[in-house]
Design an enzyme around this catalytic site. Structure first.
Site, PDB file in Angstrom:
ATOM      1  N   ASN A 390      31.163  79.293  22.532  1.00  0.00           N
ATOM      2  CA  ASN A 390      31.128  80.558  23.291  1.00  0.00           C
ATOM      3  C   ASN A 390      31.548  80.448  24.143  1.00  0.00           C
ATOM      4  O   ASN A 390      30.718  79.266  26.082  1.00  0.00           O
ATOM      5  CB  ASN A 390      30.076  81.466  22.367  1.00  0.00           C
ATOM      6  CG  ASN A 390      29.816  82.544  23.312  1.00  0.00           C
ATOM      7  OD1 ASN A 390      30.491  82.950  24.260  1.00  0.00           O
ATOM      8  ND2 ASN A 390      27.973  83.311  23.385  1.00  0.00           N
ATOM      9  N   TRP A 391      32.678  80.721  25.149  1.00  0.00           N
ATOM     10  CA  TRP A 391      33.022  80.270  25.948  1.00  0.00           C
ATOM     11  C   TRP A 391      32.483  81.247  26.787  1.00  0.00           C
ATOM     12  O   TRP A 391      32.976  80.341  28.618  1.00  0.00           O
ATOM     13  CB  TRP A 391      34.342  80.036  26.364  1.00  0.00           C
ATOM     14  CG  TRP A 391      35.645  78.855  24.959  1.00  0.00           C
ATOM     15  CD1 TRP A 391      34.589  78.176  24.543  1.00  0.00           C
ATOM     16  CD2 TRP A 391      36.664  78.819  25.355  1.00  0.00           C
ATOM     17  NE1 TRP A 391      35.234  77.274  24.253  1.00  0.00           N
ATOM     18  CE2 TRP A 391      37.341  77.488  24.552  1.00  0.00           C
ATOM     19  CE3 TRP A 391      37.975  79.469  26.177  1.00  0.00           C
ATOM     20  CZ2 TRP A 391      38.068  77.158  24.785  1.00  0.00           C
ATOM     21  CZ3 TRP A 391      38.930  78.879  26.212  1.00  0.00           C
ATOM     22  CH2 TRP A 391      39.070  77.698  24.703  1.00  0.00           C
ATOM     23  N   LYS A 392      32.075  82.343  26.954  1.00  0.00           N
ATOM     24  CA  LYS A 392      31.669  83.462  27.715  1.00  0.00           C
ATOM     25  C   LYS A 392      32.480  83.625  28.739  1.00  0.00           C
ATOM     26  O   LYS A 392      33.911  83.750  28.864  1.00  0.00           O
ATOM     27  CB  LYS A 392      30.374  82.473  28.202  1.00  0.00           C
ATOM     28  CG  LYS A 392      29.454  82.275  27.441  1.00  0.00           C
ATOM     29  CD  LYS A 392      28.321  82.412  27.774  1.00  0.00           C
ATOM     30  CE  LYS A 392      26.899  81.594  27.194  1.00  0.00           C
ATOM     31  NZ  LYS A 392      25.776  81.732  27.168  1.00  0.00           N
ATOM     32  N   HIS A 477      25.545  89.469  21.035  1.00  0.00           N
ATOM     33  CA  HIS A 477      24.721  88.360  22.151  1.00  0.00           C
ATOM     34  C   HIS A 477      23.216  88.891  22.778  1.00  0.00           C
ATOM     35  O   HIS A 477      23.785  90.482  23.412  1.00  0.00           O
ATOM     36  CB  HIS A 477      25.995  87.440  22.161  1.00  0.00           C
ATOM     37  CG  HIS A 477      25.061  86.344  23.521  1.00  0.00           C
ATOM     38  ND1 HIS A 477      24.824  86.409  24.410  1.00  0.00           N
ATOM     39  CD2 HIS A 477      25.659  85.249  22.610  1.00  0.00           C
ATOM     40  CE1 HIS A 477      24.848  85.393  25.032  1.00  0.00           C
ATOM     41  NE2 HIS A 477      25.066  84.320  24.050  1.00  0.00           N
ATOM     42  N   GLU A 479      23.300  88.552  25.715  1.00  0.00           N
ATOM     43  CA  GLU A 479      24.304  88.672  26.918  1.00  0.00           C
ATOM     44  C   GLU A 479      24.320  90.444  27.076  1.00  0.00           C
ATOM     45  O   GLU A 479      24.842  90.856  28.271  1.00  0.00           O
ATOM     46  CB  GLU A 479      24.629  87.788  27.832  1.00  0.00           C
ATOM     47  CG  GLU A 479      24.215  86.537  28.351  1.00  0.00           C
ATOM     48  CD  GLU A 479      24.956  85.245  28.272  1.00  0.00           C
ATOM     49  OE1 GLU A 479      26.356  84.793  27.855  1.00  0.00           O
ATOM     50  OE2 GLU A 479      24.725  84.397  27.745  1.00  0.00           O
ATOM     51  N   GLU A 549      19.472  82.980  18.877  1.00  0.00           N
ATOM     52  CA  GLU A 549      19.392  82.112  20.084  1.00  0.00           C
ATOM     53  C   GLU A 549      18.013  83.208  20.516  1.00  0.00           C
ATOM     54  O   GLU A 549      18.026  84.248  21.415  1.00  0.00           O
ATOM     55  CB  GLU A 549      20.456  82.695  20.946  1.00  0.00           C
ATOM     56  CG  GLU A 549      22.513  82.490  19.795  1.00  0.00           C
ATOM     57  CD  GLU A 549      23.053  82.605  20.704  1.00  0.00           C
ATOM     58  OE1 GLU A 549      23.578  81.248  20.977  1.00  0.00           O
ATOM     59  OE2 GLU A 549      23.249  83.416  21.687  1.00  0.00           O
ATOM     60  N   GLY A 555      20.868  78.558  27.878  1.00  0.00           N
ATOM     61  CA  GLY A 555      21.498  78.580  29.372  1.00  0.00           C
ATOM     62  C   GLY A 555      20.566  78.356  30.161  1.00  0.00           C
ATOM     63  O   GLY A 555      20.447  78.181  31.576  1.00  0.00           O
ATOM     64  N   SER A 595      20.850  76.298  24.813  1.00  0.00           N
ATOM     65  CA  SER A 595      21.398  74.977  24.583  1.00  0.00           C
ATOM     66  C   SER A 595      20.922  73.696  24.003  1.00  0.00           C
ATOM     67  O   SER A 595      20.970  72.502  24.209  1.00  0.00           O
ATOM     68  CB  SER A 595      19.862  74.600  26.386  1.00  0.00           C
ATOM     69  OG  SER A 595      19.796  75.432  27.092  1.00  0.00           O
ATOM     70  N   GLY A 616      27.046  77.182  24.261  1.00  0.00           N
ATOM     71  CA  GLY A 616      27.807  78.041  25.379  1.00  0.00           C
ATOM     72  C   GLY A 616      28.451  76.747  26.540  1.00  0.00           C
ATOM     73  O   GLY A 616      29.218  76.385  25.929  1.00  0.00           O
ATOM     74  N   GLY A 617      27.297  76.165  27.512  1.00  0.00           N
ATOM     75  CA  GLY A 617      27.949  75.239  27.698  1.00  0.00           C
ATOM     76  C   GLY A 617      28.589  74.216  27.571  1.00  0.00           C
ATOM     77  O   GLY A 617      30.008  74.032  27.815  1.00  0.00           O
TER      78      GLY A 617
HETATM   79  P1  PGA Z   1      23.804  78.028  25.573  1.00  0.00           P
HETATM   80  O1  PGA Z   1      24.686  79.523  25.222  1.00  0.00           O
HETATM   81  O2  PGA Z   1      24.818  76.672  24.826  1.00  0.00           O
HETATM   82  O3  PGA Z   1      25.029  77.687  27.314  1.00  0.00           O
HETATM   83  O4  PGA Z   1      22.310  78.123  25.938  1.00  0.00           O
HETATM   84  C1  PGA Z   1      24.460  79.449  23.887  1.00  0.00           C
HETATM   85  C2  PGA Z   1      24.932  80.536  24.028  1.00  0.00           C
HETATM   86  O5  PGA Z   1      24.663  81.460  24.880  1.00  0.00           O
HETATM   87  O6  PGA Z   1      25.714  81.029  22.770  1.00  0.00           O
END
Ligand code: PGA
Length: 633
Positions: A390-392, A477, A479, A549, A555, A595, A616-617
């Site tokens: 997930n590049w966000k 998600h 966010e 999640e 993150g 994470s 994510g990251g």
């Molecule tokens: P993260 O994000 O791996 O950076 O914790 C995961 C996500 O939000 O899908």
């Protein structure tokens, strides 16, 4: 252990209840369908008690009776086989509710002799009927509440074949019975009934009131007719005005034959018939007439006119006006027909049904055989293992394309042991799609609109996402839930649109720290699932991938322990099983996100209910992302 036990008990109760309901509906539908005229008379009795007077030969009551029998029978079949469970149980509930109210009314005000629930096959008192309906209402309420526990005997895809076959079967049976005579005769006047013995019996019985009078109504002719040791034909005409006179020639020929061969022949009309002259003119009827009670005449033969043959007070045979006998000699009269065709009736229903179910199972079996081999050789279950990035809101177009190219290169040379998906910002999709090999990397969006199209400035629809070549979309998600206030309702809309446009949905769920600390995580996650996904059909749900999640781990560098992840994933799977059934629960992939790194992925993915990760990251860097993908090696 305790949970399992409760589960089994509730499964048993639901399926036992559903079976019981199925049998009741099959029986009541079947007996109505084989005697639609009987049911039509009963409906007419109800209407008369409410002050509405139709002829007993009314087409409308007959059509309603046929419809009622067919409807009940189809409910029975659907309950028995687990077809369209929610619709079936809702209809059953409403039907039983209405019947309970109706039978309460009958119990209190007594407008008709018998309620007609099971036609003439089983006669219950008003009180018994009312109690029966209360019990059914309790059962159907319980089964409705747990309708997802109803086992299916046919896959959703093929259930229409059974519904249609059952409909054709019962509808034809009902029309046949209405046109000729009931295929099975549950009346008091079935063939071989000794009416004379019943009338003369000391004991109370339903034929005791049988009575035939002379045409002028003055003399009792019952004994004379019932004691005759030779054959007597009675042409029963319960209502002269509505009787079908299309078969007069046949009847008159029959009468001539009887005169030549010294066989008795009478017409029997009801007491209420005031004048026969018109009718005799119209039909040319020259035979003598007797009188009887209209109800009794309608019970004797379900046809107006209908023919009955008596000898020695025993009812030998009956015919509808649509298949009157052709007599060549007296001995032909004596030739007796038909064994009870019950076995044949059952054969023509049950055998095709079993064949369809068998074929359906073979069709389903293909999947099981495949599943068996996959399990055997791969030592893994059928669920897809997935690592999704997930590049966000990171990387400009050029950097994004470069990352996709590099990842593609690496994975092409080193085939992954799982499905790999990258979810990118909208503007990257079309370009990235051109850079990746669709057999190696799947492509998805990070969001889509909750509207199909139109004046929604800045939004991107599911259809647009699909048109770039993408096959996936992330929805729900945390966010988006927290920064953009996406509610369960909005997500429900988005999910429906995404699925309708052929996208697979990676649906995110998870609790915030406070909820975890107060032990509410299960409750929260369950509500998220319920709020957005529980309206989906099983077919739709097959295109959902879940991603757990925990918001406090996204993150933040804080990962849930592998045990915490496994506990929650197992809970999610159970929740899915309770709603969508075991097959759906077993097939849905549940990813972990928050994470996730090369260093912890292996341990987390090793858990039974964890089928991969949403990253994510670490997805922004080929090396890290590849490290996580390799956790499946
Ligand atoms: P993260 O994000 O791996 O950076 O914790 C995961 C996500 O939000 O899908």
């Amino acid at each position: 252990m305790k949970h399992k036990k409760i589960h089994i008990i509730s499964w048993l109760t639901v399926n036992f209840g559903r079976l019981l309901l199925a049998l009741v509906f099959l029986l009541s539908g079947f007996v109505k369908a084989v005697d639609p005229l009987g049911m039509s008379y009963k409906i007419n009795d109800y209407l008369r008690s409410a002050g509405i007077f139709l002829s007993y030969d009314s087409f409308y009551t007959l059509a309603f009776a046929v419809g009622l029998g067919v409807f009940e029978f189809l409910l029975g079949v659907s309950l028995l086989l687990g077809i369209r469970r929610r619709l079936t149980i809702t209809c059953t509930f409403l039907f039983v509710l209405v019947m309970t109210i109706l039978t309460a009314y009958i119990y209190i005000y007594n407008p008709v002799d018998d309620c007609g629930c099971f036609g003439e096959a089983i006669l219950l008192s008003h009180k018994e009927t009312f109690i029966k309906n209360i019990i059914l209402l309790l059962i159907v309420t319980y089964v409705a509440y747990k309708n997802q526990r109803i086992d299916r005997f046919i896959t959703e895809r093929n259930q229409w074949i059974l519904s249609n076959y059952s409909f054709v079967y019962i509808f034809c049976l009902s029309l046949y019975s209405a046109h000729y005579l009931p295929i099975l005769d549950f009346t008091d006047y079935s063939e071989n009934t000794n009416i004379r013995a019943a009338v003369n019996s000391e004991e109370e019985n339903s034929l005791k009131g049988f009575y035939l009078a002379s045409y002028d109504g003055e003399e009792d002719e019952t004994f004379r007719i019932l004691s005759d040791t030779s054959y007597t034909f009675l042409l029963i005409v319960p209502e002269v005005e509505t009787s079908d006179d299309g078969c007069n020639d046949r009847i008159n020929d029959l009468y001539d034959f009887c005169v030549e061969n010294h066989i008795n022949f009478y017409g029997v009309i009801s007491y209420s018939c005031e004048s026969l002259a018109d009718w005799q003119d119209r039909t040319g009827a020259a035979y003598p007439f007797l009188r009887g009670d209209e109800k009794q005449l309608r019970a004797m033969v379900r046809s107006n006119p209908g023919l009955v043959l008596l000898k020695n007070g025993i009812l030998q045979e009956k015919w509808s006006n649509n298949n009157l006998p052709e007599l060549e000699s007296e001995t032909k009269v004596i030739e007796h027909k038909k064994n009870l065709p019950l076995m044949q009736l059952l054969f023509w229903f049950v055998v095709p049904l079993l064949v369809i179910i068998l074929l359906d199972n073979i069709w389903k079996g293909r999947k099981f055989i495949k599943l068996f081999f996959v399990n055997y050789f791969n030592k893994t279950n059928m669920r897809k293992k997935i690592v999704a990035g997930n590049w966000k809101m990171n990387l400009n177009l050029q950097d994004g394309v470069k990352l996709a190219q590099n990842l593609n290169e690496v994975l092409k040379n080193n085939k992954p042991n799982c499905d790999v998906v990258i979810c990118t910002p909208f503007i990257h999709l079309a370009s990235v799609y051109n850079e990746i090999d669709a057999n190696v990397i799947g492509l998805g969006a990070e969001n889509c609109a909750d509207k199909a199209s139109g004046a929604y400035t800045g939004e991107v629809s599911a259809e647009m996402v699909k048109s770039t070549g993408a096959q996936y979309v992330i929805l729900g998600h945390s966010e988006r839930r927290s920064y953009y206030h996406e509610t369960a309702e909005i997500l429900k809309e988005k999910t429906k649109l995404a699925l309708a446009n052929g996208l697979k949905v990676i649906f995110c769920i998870g609790e915030v720290l406070e909820e975890r600390e107060s032990g509410k995580q299960n409750e929260v996650v369950k509500a998220q699932l319920e709020g957005s996904l529980f309206d989906l059909t099983q077919e739709e749900f097959a295109n959902i991938i879940l991603a757990y999640e925990p918001v406090w781990a996204i993150g933040t560098g804080k990962t849930a322990t592998a045990e915490q992840a496994e506990d929650m994933h197992a809970f999610i799977r159970k929740t899915i099983e309770n709603h969508f059934g075991a097959e759906a629960a077993n097939n849905v992939s549940i990813l972990y996100g928050g994470s996730c790194k090369p260093s912890n992925a292996k341990e987390i993915f090793s858990k039974e209910n964890v089928d991969g990760g949403l990253i994510g990251g670490a997805a922004l860097n080929v090396e890290d992302f590849k490290g996580i993908i390799d956790a499946w090696n």
